[in-house]
Design an enzyme around this catalytic site. Structure first.
Site, short mmCIF file in Angstrom:
data_model
loop_
_atom_site.label_atom_id
_atom_site.label_comp_id
_atom_site.label_asym_id
_atom_site.label_seq_id
_atom_site.Cartn_x
_atom_site.Cartn_y
_atom_site.Cartn_z
N ASP A 105 -18.55 -0.98 -12.86
CA ASP A 105 -17.98 -2.07 -13.67
C ASP A 105 -19.12 -2.96 -14.14
OD1 ASP A 105 -16.17 -3.61 -15.02
OD2 ASP A 105 -15.01 -4.25 -13.27
N ASP A 140 -16.53 -6.41 -21.31
CA ASP A 140 -15.43 -6.97 -22.10
C ASP A 140 -15.34 -8.47 -21.87
OD1 ASP A 140 -14.93 -5.79 -19.54
OD2 ASP A 140 -12.80 -6.23 -19.74
N CYS A 290 3.06 2.55 11.63
CA CYS A 290 2.33 3.31 10.61
C CYS A 290 1.79 4.60 11.22
CB CYS A 290 1.19 2.45 10.09
SG CYS A 290 -0.04 3.35 9.14
N CYS A 292 -0.77 6.36 10.35
CA CYS A 292 -2.16 6.67 10.02
C CYS A 292 -2.98 6.89 11.30
CB CYS A 292 -2.77 5.59 9.14
SG CYS A 292 -3.58 4.24 10.01
N CYS A 295 -3.69 3.63 13.37
CA CYS A 295 -2.56 3.06 14.10
C CYS A 295 -2.07 4.00 15.19
CB CYS A 295 -1.43 2.73 13.15
SG CYS A 295 -1.87 1.42 11.98
N1 GUN Z 1 -12.04 -6.05 -12.97
C1 GUN Z 1 -10.87 -6.71 -12.86
N2 GUN Z 1 -10.42 -7.11 -14.08
C2 GUN Z 1 -11.33 -6.68 -14.97
C3 GUN Z 1 -11.43 -6.78 -16.40
O1 GUN Z 1 -10.57 -7.34 -17.07
N3 GUN Z 1 -12.52 -6.21 -16.98
C4 GUN Z 1 -13.49 -5.58 -16.25
N4 GUN Z 1 -14.53 -5.03 -16.88
N5 GUN Z 1 -13.41 -5.47 -14.92
C5 GUN Z 1 -12.35 -6.02 -14.29
ZN ZN Z 2 -2.07 2.50 9.95
#
Ligand code: GUN
Ligand code: ZN
Length: 664
Positions: A105, A140, A290, A292, A295
């Protein structure tokens, strides 16, 4: 749809490294495969968020113990911090010790949290390329839900500008383009259309974390639907920041394919446990219930005191929730899962109630039918797109047979034609009436009771007032236009006398013919039955059930009635009749001239050879495969709607049942 057709007619070109191929589908959800430079990813997929500075669970274990095929980490954080040199030198996979796919990201979320970031779009793209990211995200502009239209428009314009820039700069890195636009549906749709028309591998819906944090799931539905209207359906869709298992079924139903979870780690840090139906404080849990591995092999007190164990439990629950979504898509019961899960939180119930406002769009993607019964979950079940479609088609396509009045039969056990056989026989002997059930799903003329899901459904004996009222409304809407002089609700013997004096009988009915006619009109369009059945009609009847299986006209096999869903399979002779009766593009899939010989041989229709198709076709429909000059070359069952056929470059658009040779 699990059918495998005959071999592909053309050798596909070497796949670009980020193609997406659709497998099964339900609602707008799909299971698919996303190809990356680091392997194939089964979707819907969960991308655990890895904090490069302090990974609670080492990325190698995310793969080996949790089955993660892809993870997401933050390029902005990597680029700013002490790991910058190492990641530039070794690449992100080596740095994290993860050999699967890595998405990165860009820092847009940090600008939402801190107000600004010290990096440009071009810089962050170049950095992601340099560290070997498999899917790199543009920078963005995060539009906050409260941004008014003017501000959101500016966010969108700038996001589109940067998406173009990123597409120019991406090199051979697959790009993630973001969709912004706050709560403004027109802006979301425009941003989605512009961004997904670029050279991007994944479209990501952004700006939604504040909605999810505040449990504003109804707004989330509006944002996803508006975005999906503009998005290219052949591209996988990521929902940024969706990490709570509570939202996976709903988000997948609306066509989101990828989710990223920081929640597993964040919640663990706060001592909280994720469950498919919500969140609990570990300190308040005596027994998690749970299954898993965490747990089942540690005492609760130890789990509650150990951030790592809590994170592992949260991951197990999150991955299991995504697997359950994939199972439901393959089985075709994702709507049931969504409606059931909505019981876990009132805000999710609001979200499910919001869905019906978007039925015209959702219906375009809804498969014709599926195997297995449909379960009534609550009053919202009757508003599913498939039932919305049924009621609309009943009004637009079904021609009520001539009779003076309607005998209104109450909801009851199915099939209705068995349950009410005796009542109907006596009523028709006495009066000129047509029997129609006032079902929770809408009015069911008795001759249509075999059509999925009218008979193939389970409904409780006692209905909520809301569901009973809806049944009333549905019935009245239809009856107002059906042209009958009166309607009488069956209330026992007295009703017989009333009907007899209102419209003395008897009425003769050829039930087989009525069924075949009504089903044909409902399935292929008003007026389809006439050309299909013109001539001398005979039937092949099942020895076991006594039901019509094949319909022959003048000796030619025209239609087969499927036992599973009560719809017809179209034969070539039937297709010729429909082709002559309905002008192009009705019921057609038009394929490239090059593909025609392969369709004639019975090979499946690949999406990349589809030139056009009827807008009315839905996944699972019978369709006429034709050449550019409307010569019939095959009869097929669609796997996609028109928008998808035109968008996908890979995969089967329609499974050919029968090739049709050229005219002699
Ligand atoms: N992570 C959580 N929301 C967003 C978003 O709107 N844009 C980007 N690039 N990463 C995110
Ligand atoms: Zn669990």
């Amino acid at each position: 749809m699990a059918c495998h057709g005959p071999p592909k007619p053309f050798t596909a070109a070497a796949p670009s490294p980020h193609v997406f191929e659709l497998r099964a589908r339900d609602g707008l959800a799909r299971t698919g495969v996303l190809e990356t430079r680091h392997g194939r990813v089964a979707t819907p997929a969960l991308l655990p968020v890895v904090n490069p500075n302090q990974a609670v669970v080492p990325p190698a274990e995310l793969a080996s113990r949790f089955g993660a095929e892809i993870l997401i980490t933050n390029a902005y954080i990597l680029g700013k911090g002490s790991l910058r040199e190492a990641v530039l030198r070794d690449g992100v996979h080596k740095l994290l010790g993860f050999s699967g796919a890595v998405m990165t990201d860009s820092g847009a979320f940090q600008s939402h949290v801190y107000g600004d970031v010290e990096v440009t779009n071009a810089q962050v793209i170049e950095f992601q390329k340099a560290i070997g990211s498999d899917l790199g995200t543009m920078l963005d502009l995060f539009s906050e839900p409260e941004h008014p239209a003017a501000r959101a428009r500016a966010d969108v314009d700038e996001t589109i500008r940067r998406a173009r820039e990123a597409a120019d700069l991406r090199g051979d890195m697959a790009l993630v383009g973001a969709v912004q636009g706050a709560l403004h549906e027109d802006l979301r749709e425009r941003c989605a259309r512009e961004v997904s028309s670029l050279d991007i591998a994944v479209a990501a819906i952004g700006g939604v974390v504040p909605l999810m944090e505040a449990y504003r799931f109804r707004d989330l539905v509006r944002v996803i639907v508006a975005s999906k209207k503009g998005l290219d359906p052949s591209k996988p869709v990521h929902l940024f920041g969706a990490g709570h298992p509570l939202v996976f079924p709903l988000a997948a139903l609306l066509g989101c394919d990828l989710f990223d979870s920081a929640a597993y780690a964040k919640y663990a840090r706060d001592g909280r446990m994720l469950f498919p139906d919500g969140t609990r404080h570990a300190s308040e849990v005596r027994e998690s219930g749970c299954p898993c591995p965490v747990c089942s092999s540690h005492p609760m007190a130890q789990i509650a005191a150990d951030e790592r164990l809590l994170a592992e439990h949260n991951l197990h629950v999150s991955f299991a929730a995504v697997r359950e979504v994939r199972r439901a898509i393959a089985a075709g019961d994702l709507w049931e899962l969504v409606e059931r899960r909505a019981r876990a939180h009132p805000a999710l119930q609001d979200a499910v109630r919001e869905l019906r406002r978007h039925n015209d769009f959702l219906e375009e993607y809804e498969p014709l039918s599926r195997t297995g019964a449909m379960y009534y979950v609550g009053p919202e079940t009757a508003h599913r797109p498939v039932l919305h479609r049924y009621r609309r088609r009943l009004m637009e396509r079904y021609a009520p047979p001539p009779a003076k009045g309607v005998l209104v039969l109450p909801e009851g056990s199915r099939p209705y034609s068995d349950r009410y056989a005796a009542v109907v026989e006596r009523s028709l002997a006495a009066a000129d009436v047509h029997p129609v059930v006032k079902s929770v799903w809408g009015p069911v003329p008795l001759e249509l009771d075999h059509v999925w899901p009218l008979s193939q459904s389970l409904v409780p004996d006692s209905l909520e007032p809301e569901a009973a009222e809806a049944a009333e409304v549905f019935f009245r809407q239809w009856a107002a236009g059906a042209g009958y002089a009166f309607g009488k609700l069956w209330e026992g013997e007295a009703t017989l006398d009333e009907m007899r004096s209102a419209a003395p009988g008897p009425r003769q009915v050829d039930w087989n013919l009525l069924r075949v006619r009504a089903t044909a009109d409902l399935q292929f369009g008003r007026g389809a039955a006439d050309p299909l059945l013109r001539g001398h009609v005979t039937y092949a009847v099942s020895k076991n059930t006594g039901k019509v299986r094949n319909v022959l006209v003048d000796g030619a096999h025209i239609l087969s009635l499927r036992a599973e869903d009560g719809f017809f399979t179209l034969k070539a002779a039937g297709a010729r009749r429909l082709q002559a009766a309905f002008p192009a593009p009705r019921l057609r899939i038009v394929v490239d001239a090059d593909a025609v010989p392969f369709q004639r041989e019975g090979k499946n229709v690949f999406a990349k050879f589809v030139k056009d198709a009827d807008r009315g076709l839905r996944p699972g429909d019978e369709a006429l495969v034709v050449s550019p000059d409307d010569e019939l070359c095959a009869v097929a069952r669609t796997a996609m709607n028109r928008r998808e056929m035109l968008a996908f470059r890979r995969g089967v658009a329609a499974y050919v049942r029968e090739g049709v040779p050229p005219p002699a």
